[in-house]
Design a protein around this motif. Structure first.
Motif, PDB file in Angstrom:
ATOM      1  N   GLY A 185       0.796  -1.216   0.000  1.00 25.78           N
ATOM      2  CA  GLY A 185       0.000   0.000   0.000  1.00 25.78           C
ATOM      3  C   GLY A 185       0.834   1.275   0.000  1.00 25.78           C
ATOM      4  O   GLY A 185       0.344   2.344   0.370  1.00 25.78           O
ATOM      5  N   GLY A 186       2.087   1.174  -0.414  1.00 27.39           N
ATOM      6  CA  GLY A 186       2.982   2.322  -0.432  1.00 27.39           C
ATOM      7  C   GLY A 186       3.777   2.497   0.849  1.00 27.39           C
ATOM      8  O   GLY A 186       4.672   3.350   0.920  1.00 27.39           O
ATOM      9  N   ALA A 187       3.487   1.700   1.861  1.00 26.07           N
ATOM     10  CA  ALA A 187       4.149   1.870   3.159  1.00 26.07           C
ATOM     11  C   ALA A 187       5.650   1.626   3.098  1.00 26.07           C
ATOM     12  O   ALA A 187       6.421   2.232   3.847  1.00 26.07           O
ATOM     13  CB  ALA A 187       3.520   0.944   4.207  1.00 26.07           C
ATOM     14  N   VAL A 188       6.091   0.752   2.172  1.00 22.56           N
ATOM     15  CA  VAL A 188       7.526   0.443   2.113  1.00 22.56           C
ATOM     16  C   VAL A 188       8.355   1.660   1.717  1.00 22.56           C
ATOM     17  O   VAL A 188       9.562   1.709   1.992  1.00 22.56           O
ATOM     18  CB  VAL A 188       7.797  -0.717   1.135  1.00 22.56           C
ATOM     19  N   ALA A 189       7.723   2.649   1.085  1.00 21.65           N
ATOM     20  CA  ALA A 189       8.449   3.860   0.674  1.00 21.65           C
ATOM     21  C   ALA A 189       8.279   4.995   1.674  1.00 21.65           C
ATOM     22  O   ALA A 189       8.814   6.081   1.459  1.00 21.65           O
ATOM     23  CB  ALA A 189       7.959   4.318  -0.696  1.00 21.65           C
TER      24      ALA A 189
ATOM     25  N   ASP B 257       8.279   6.774   7.763  1.00 20.53           N
ATOM     26  CA  ASP B 257       7.568   6.856   9.038  1.00 20.53           C
ATOM     27  C   ASP B 257       6.853   5.555   9.395  1.00 20.53           C
ATOM     28  O   ASP B 257       6.398   5.391  10.532  1.00 20.53           O
ATOM     29  CB  ASP B 257       6.538   7.992   9.001  1.00 20.53           C
ATOM     30  N   GLN B 258       6.748   4.665   8.421  1.00 17.99           N
ATOM     31  CA  GLN B 258       6.104   3.372   8.676  1.00 17.99           C
ATOM     32  C   GLN B 258       7.159   2.373   9.142  1.00 17.99           C
ATOM     33  O   GLN B 258       8.013   1.964   8.364  1.00 17.99           O
ATOM     34  CB  GLN B 258       5.417   2.873   7.405  1.00 17.99           C
TER      35      GLN B 258
ATOM     36  N   GLU C  48       8.569  -3.275   7.852  1.00 20.37           N
ATOM     37  CA  GLU C  48      10.023  -3.436   7.934  1.00 20.37           C
ATOM     38  C   GLU C  48      10.467  -4.750   7.284  1.00 20.37           C
ATOM     39  O   GLU C  48      11.495  -4.805   6.605  1.00 20.37           O
ATOM     40  CB  GLU C  48      10.472  -3.393   9.394  1.00 20.37           C
ATOM     41  N   ALA C  49       9.688  -5.807   7.493  1.00 19.80           N
ATOM     42  CA  ALA C  49      10.042  -7.104   6.906  1.00 19.80           C
ATOM     43  C   ALA C  49       9.986  -7.047   5.380  1.00 19.80           C
ATOM     44  O   ALA C  49      10.881  -7.556   4.690  1.00 19.80           O
ATOM     45  CB  ALA C  49       9.101  -8.179   7.428  1.00 19.80           C
ATOM     46  N   LEU C  50       8.946  -6.412   4.842  1.00 17.58           N
ATOM     47  CA  LEU C  50       8.824  -6.301   3.394  1.00 17.58           C
ATOM     48  C   LEU C  50       9.906  -5.401   2.808  1.00 17.58           C
ATOM     49  O   LEU C  50      10.484  -5.704   1.756  1.00 17.58           O
ATOM     50  CB  LEU C  50       7.438  -5.758   3.038  1.00 17.58           C
ATOM     51  N   ARG C  51      10.185  -4.302   3.497  1.00 21.50           N
ATOM     52  CA  ARG C  51      11.219  -3.374   3.024  1.00 21.50           C
ATOM     53  C   ARG C  51      12.573  -4.084   2.964  1.00 21.50           C
ATOM     54  O   ARG C  51      13.322  -3.955   1.988  1.00 21.50           O
ATOM     55  CB  ARG C  51      11.259  -2.171   3.959  1.00 21.50           C
ATOM     56  N   ALA C  52      12.878  -4.854   3.996  1.00 21.80           N
ATOM     57  CA  ALA C  52      14.155  -5.573   4.043  1.00 21.80           C
ATOM     58  C   ALA C  52      14.226  -6.635   2.946  1.00 21.80           C
ATOM     59  O   ALA C  52      15.258  -6.810   2.291  1.00 21.80           O
ATOM     60  CB  ALA C  52      14.343  -6.209   5.417  1.00 21.80           C
ATOM     61  N   LEU C  53      13.115  -7.339   2.735  1.00 22.38           N
ATOM     62  CA  LEU C  53      13.120  -8.379   1.701  1.00 22.38           C
ATOM     63  C   LEU C  53      13.232  -7.773   0.308  1.00 22.38           C
ATOM     64  O   LEU C  53      13.933  -8.313  -0.558  1.00 22.38           O
ATOM     65  CB  LEU C  53      11.862  -9.235   1.806  1.00 22.38           C
TER      66      LEU C  53
END
Length: 241
Positions: free
Chosen positions: A195-199, A202-203, A209-214
């Motif tokens: 939903g755009g949170a990885v970019a 502030d999220q 965090e898990a998705l951003r790292a992956l």
């Protein structure tokens, strides 16, 4: 074997031309455009359409993939000539129906989930579609099922894996799928844009965090050739080298 990297580049270029235009910007596919895309491209089997509509009435309906993603899974399985596939996160069985439909009659989809309630909704649709005998539903924590497949000689024995379950465990699933899927096979991962949170810096919740790292890991992972399709909530396709 198809030249998968070249095919993916051509496919994503076509997608970019459709949704980005000359400016290279993506457009939101909704309203009339969404109805046009669905009517033109999804071509849902009747059993899949009925199951999607049934699921849409449930409180947690947003856990279901869209018809466009279902078509992509079907297309991928067919292009790979898939005989064996694995799915982590079945929900009501919509994605399993699409994938199993692309397998030969003696093919097998190992479908991992922990909910009898959710998966029981999909079983009649699997029967109606004639694919129930291709789906091996395993109701247990997915890591346990994947480890059992590996222990049973399943390494490099699968053509396609689809990950769409609890986000914090995505990396565990990804690592096991890299061992299960043969070279040239594909690991597909849903919800990678979240939903755009990885970019959004502030999220910082655990799922984001898990998705951003992956995402970062796969983008730099020399074990795969990967691309991201801006479909649904973001779909990563990682071809195992």
């Amino acid at each position: 074997m198809p030249d998968f990297p070249s095919l993916i580049r051509r496919t994503t270029a076509r997608i970019g031309a459709v949704v980005g235009g000359r400016s290279g910007r993506s457009v939101s596919i909704s309203g009339e455009l969404r109805r046009y895309v669905d009517a033109t491209w999804t071509r849902e089997p009747p059993a899949a359409n009925a199951l999607r509509n049934t699921t849409a009435a449930l409180p947690d309906h947003d856990m279901q993939i869209g018809a466009d993603q279902g078509r992509i899974l079907y297309w991928l399985a067919g292009m790979l000539g898939a005989r064996n596939a694995v799915e982590i996160g079945v929900f009501t069985g919509y994605s399993a129906l699409w994938t199993a439909s692309a397998l030969p009659e003696d093919g097998r989809l190992v479908a991992c989930d922990v909910s009898e309630n959710w998966t029981s909704i999909g079983r009649p649709a699997w029967q109606e579609a004639g694919v129930a005998d291709r789906i091996d539903l395993r109701l247990a924590p997915a890591v346990e099922t994947l480890d059992a497949l590996l222990a049973d000689g399943g390494e490099n024995g699968y053509d396609l894996a689809f990950i769409d379950a609890d986000k914090v465990a995505y990396d565990d699933y990804y690592e096991r799928c890299l061992r299960l899927v043969r070279p040239g096979g594909v690991v597909a991962i849903d919800n990678v844009l979240w939903g755009g949170a990885v970019a959004d810096p502030d999220q910082t919740d655990a799922d984001t965090e898990a998705l951003r790292a992956l995402n970062h890991k796969i983008a730099t992972d020399t074990r795969v050739d990967a691309c991201l399709l801006p479909v649904g909530d973001g779909l990563t396709l990682a071809r195992v080298r």
